[in-house]
Structure formats: C-alpha cells, structure tokens
Design an enzyme around this catalytic site. Structure first.
Site, PDB file in Angstrom:
ATOM      1  N   ASN A  88       0.826   4.161  -2.905  1.00 39.35           N
ATOM      2  CA  ASN A  88       0.664   5.596  -2.704  1.00 39.35           C
ATOM      3  C   ASN A  88       1.751   6.392  -3.418  1.00 39.35           C
ATOM      4  OD1 ASN A  88      -1.442   4.793  -1.115  1.00 39.35           O
ATOM      5  ND2 ASN A  88      -0.812   5.907   0.704  1.00 39.35           N
ATOM      6  N   GLU A 117       0.779   6.465  -6.944  1.00 39.29           N
ATOM      7  CA  GLU A 117      -0.364   7.393  -7.001  1.00 39.29           C
ATOM      8  C   GLU A 117       0.113   8.839  -7.095  1.00 39.29           C
ATOM      9  OE1 GLU A 117      -3.176   8.969  -3.481  1.00 39.29           O
ATOM     10  OE2 GLU A 117      -3.356   6.814  -3.853  1.00 39.29           O
ATOM     11  N   TYR A 118       1.078   9.211  -6.262  1.00 40.36           N
ATOM     12  CA  TYR A 118       1.624  10.571  -6.306  1.00 40.36           C
ATOM     13  C   TYR A 118       2.150  10.887  -7.707  1.00 40.36           C
ATOM     14  CZ  TYR A 118       1.682  11.734  -1.263  1.00 40.36           C
ATOM     15  OH  TYR A 118       1.341  12.062   0.023  1.00 40.36           O
ATOM     16  N   LYS A 170       0.834  -1.208   0.000  1.00 39.05           N
ATOM     17  CA  LYS A 170       0.000   0.000   0.000  1.00 39.05           C
ATOM     18  C   LYS A 170       0.868   1.257   0.000  1.00 39.05           C
ATOM     19  CE  LYS A 170      -3.783   2.497   0.431  1.00 39.05           C
ATOM     20  NZ  LYS A 170      -3.369   3.795   0.947  1.00 39.05           N
TER      21      LYS A 170
END
Length: 468
Positions: free
Chosen positions: A183, A186-187, A179
């Site tokens: 992230n 995702e950034y 996870k």
C-alpha cells in the site's frame, strides 16, 4: 483428512461479498454472515447460504471450515475470533483477510498456538473487482496450515502466465506486513502518475484526451501497469451527454486510510528512509485542506504553470515526463523492498521476496511490467542488499536521471509541487553521497547533549569538550 471445501465469509461488504461470489463461481460451498441485517437480506439472491448469528456456526463443527474474516482493522476482529473459535472444528482455519496491522496478526497467531487453533493473516489486493475476478493474495502464517487450504487460494486468486498470484510469503504476520508495504508503494506510484499528469496539464500544450493517449502509448513500454492503465481511462472519461471531463469536476482533495500511515510509522520506528513514499502520504495531507490552500494561494499569487517555452519541443517534455515516471517507479519499489527486508529481519517474518513479487505480478494495484523485471533480479540475486546496486537498474537510472532532474528543477522554479519526485531525487542523491554533512549534525548533538561521535582516524567515542 478430507480437503476443506466449505468457506465462511464473515463481513459482507463489497470485498467480502465479491470474495464469496468468487468462491461460489469456483463451485465451493459458501456460508456468509454480516452483523448488518440489511446486508444479510441483500445477499439472498446470490445463491450462497447465510447465517443470522455467529453461534449458528456450531451446527458446522463436524467439518473443517475455512473462515475468512473480511472485517475492519480494529477490535471487532478480536471479538469475532473470540466468539467463533470455540464453535469450530479443530482442523478449521481462520483467515484474516482484512487490513489488519501485521503486529496484530502476529499476536493472534501466538494466541492461537496456545489453544490449538489455526490462523493465517492474508493481505488481499485488487479492490472490489479483484475480489470477484481474482485478487493478489499475500499469505503469512504456519506453512502447514497454508498447505491445508492452498487449493482455495489458488482457485480464486489471480494468475500470471499460469502461475498463481496467491502466494505464501512468510511466517506469522508476513502477509499483512507485505500488504502494508504494498500500500505504501501504491501511494507513491499513484502520486507519481498524478505529478506527471500535473506537469503535462499545466504546460497547457495538451488536452486531457491527449494526456490520456500518451499514457496509453506508454503502456507499450516498461511503464505499463494497472495504475497507468486506469489513469488513462479516468483522464479521458467525460460526463454523460456532454463534453465535460469527469476529472475536472472532482475536488482535488485526496483521502487516505490507515495503512499508508502504518507504513510511514513503521519506517520511522525501524530507521529506514522511504522519503518518496512518505511524501505521497504527505501530499494527501496537504491536498485535504483546500480552505487553507485557497487562502495561501491568494497571498502568494501562485500561477501553477509550466510554460512550454521551457522546452525545445512538446516531444522533449513528453520524453522527460516519461523518464521521470520511470525514475519514480524504480525508487518507489526500491524503498518498499528495502523496508520489507528490514521488517523481515527485525520481526523474524522470513519473507520470501520472490514469492512477494510473484503475488504482485497480477491482480493487485501495483502490478506491472516492472514487477516481472524485479522478480528476475531477485531470483538471480536473492541476497541483493539494495535495488539501486543492481547493474541493469543502475544503467537505467544513469540514462534517465539527468532529464528527470531538469524537469523537477523546472517544475520547482515554476511553483509546481512535485513531492514524490523531488524527494526521490534527494533520496537517491543522499544514498550515493560519499561525504555528507551528517558529521556537523553529530557534532552539534554532542555540543549540546554530550551524545559523542566517532572519528574517521581513530576507534572509540569522542566528545567536543575534550578538544577545547
């Protein structure tokens, strides 16, 4: 042993409450608790039971519970676990669904093994709506304990073509580790979309509505993703009862939480380059100081414009922008997956990459068509050392890199910052450079620090002072 069908949610913020409602909608018995009495009072209309004190869990120690901790990533999780574990039935399972650091997850598992309690660390993605309608879930820990409550995860999780996106991804710590990397990717993807948006907007050849429509048309391509879809909606959104775009009223100061920094710190400690992902985090740092940016802007008189006369036509700018976004998409996932592979090895996480990619197919922030392609790649080539070595990826990069470079070069010459794009190009170029300038760096290190160096023509360690 009977199936566990009673779920306890500790932490009734937006994510916790929506997760509770999701379980309730799937006909499970739900017990809720939050330290904030106001939140406890607010949930009475949601039809699930709640307790006013954690010690009230003792009344349920005759049955096995699935206890979800939806708490901040700090010592409150440890304190809560210490309070509840003596109260639970020995077959109960504690599930940490907050954004805990994966090393904390490993530490807690080791502690629970000593006292015979069961703990799983679960990365949950999808935001508030995902928690309610079906999140992506990355589950790490003892697989036997996972199998005891697998039915719970699959009942509330997202699915893709009939396959659950609530996946067991590896050993203790793997869920939160994956996870964390999610992230970071995702950034990078968010910043990549923002950079393409900036290029199109500063060309002054497109209205916001036209940019939104472009993003919508790209959803019919390999670029289709959750982030691109919501970006199209955001860009076209107007204030109620007028023609002002909401986006134009939002301050250009992007905030962040700790998980982005965790990814960069882990990569630095592991010695793995994720320069594009790091650049996305640094872009948020730079954006946050608007006062300083305003002062420097006045000193250097930056116009921040990409005139359309740099291109043969609007269609060329559109084509290059789309290719740059795809280039960044490939490089962002390549860096994230490389970090997963290193972390899995260094911390014995036994991460199952195809299971990770299955979890990312739907319900999470980084889902998109490209994830399905990645799943196919790693199913067929589970030992692939790096994504950039895969033939279909290499062929695609060869088709898009030239125009991506041109666009980034034009942006730089016109004072438009493209942190992720420029760093991804440098990352790619360095990895394919056969003879770099690092030999000079190592020689410099030896000159002032006697660190030594290796030669290309002899084995062993050498020093410059032996050459003079």
């Amino acid at each position: 042993m009977a199936k566990i069908d009673t779920v306890v949610i500790i932490g009734l913020g937006v994510m916790g409450n929506n997760l509770a409602l999701n379980f309730l909608n799937k006909k499970f018995r739900v017990i809720g608790y939050d330290i904030d009495s106001y939140k406890r009072n607010q949930i009475t209309h949601n039809q699930y039971f709640f307790i006013n004190d954690l010690n009230d869990l003792k009344a349920y120690n005759n049955i096995s519970l699935a206890v979800f901790l939806m708490l901040p990533a700090d010592k409150i999780s440890d304190e809560t676990i210490a309070t509840i574990f003596p109260l639970l039935h020995p077959e109960s399972v504690i599930i940490d669904g907050g954004n805990s650091h994966f090393k904390d997850s490993i530490r807690r598992v080791n502690a629970f093994y000593k006292i015979h309690y069961n703990y799983l660390g679960v990365g949950i993605s999808g935001g508030a709506q995902g928690a309610l309608q079906g999140p992506s879930m990355m589950i790490g820990g003892n697989e036997t304990q996972y199998n005891k409550i697998k039915h719970l995860f699959e009942a509330i999780g997202a699915s893709f073509n009939g396959t659950s996106c609530a996946r067991y991804v590896g050993a203790s710590g793997a869920g939160h580790f994956v996870k964390m990397i999610h992230n970071g990717i995702e950034y990078a993807l968010m910043q990549s979309i923002a950079e393409v948006y900036a290029l199109l907007k500063t060309s002054r050849a497109f209205t916001l509505e036209e940019i939104a429509e472009l993003f919508k048309t790209w959803q019919d391509s390999e670029l289709d993703s959750y982030l691109l879809r919501i970006s199209a909606k955001i860009i076209s959104e107007k204030e109620q009862n007028n023609s002002v775009y909401v986006l134009d009223q939002i301050k250009d100061q992007a905030k962040h939480k700790g998980t982005g920094k965790w990814v960069s710190k882990f990569a630095f400690d592991a010695g793995v380059s994720i320069s594009g992902i790091n650049a996305a985090l640094e872009s948020r740092f730079l954006s946050s100081d608007k006062r300083l940016r305003t002062k420097i802007n006045k000193v250097y008189n930056s116009e921040y414009q990409l005139p359309l006369n740099n291109f043969e036509s609007k269609d060329i700018l559109i084509q290059w922008s789309k290719q740059l976004l795809e280039f960044n998409q490939i490089l962002s996932f390549a860096q994230g997956i490389a970090l997963i592979q290193r972390g899995s090895e260094d911390f014995s996480l036994s991460v199952k990459l195809t299971e990770v990619l299955t979890a990312w197919m739907n319900g999470c922030i980084i889902e998109g068509k490209f994830v399905s392609q990645l799943h196919k790649v790693y199913t067929e080539q589970p030992s692939l050392e790096h994504l950039l070595l895969e033939n279909s990826i290499a062929q695609r990069i060869e088709k898009i890199q030239k125009n991506s470079r041109k666009l980034v070069a034009l942006a730089i010459s016109n004072q438009i910052p493209l942190n992720v794009s420029s760093n991804n190009i440098s990352y790619f170029d360095y990895l394919k450079t056969l003879h770099s300038s690092a030999n000079l760096i190592q020689a410099q290190r030896d000159f002032f620090g006697q660190h030594g160096f290796e030669r290309i023509d002899q084995d062993g360690e050498f020093h410059l002072n032996t050459l003079f």
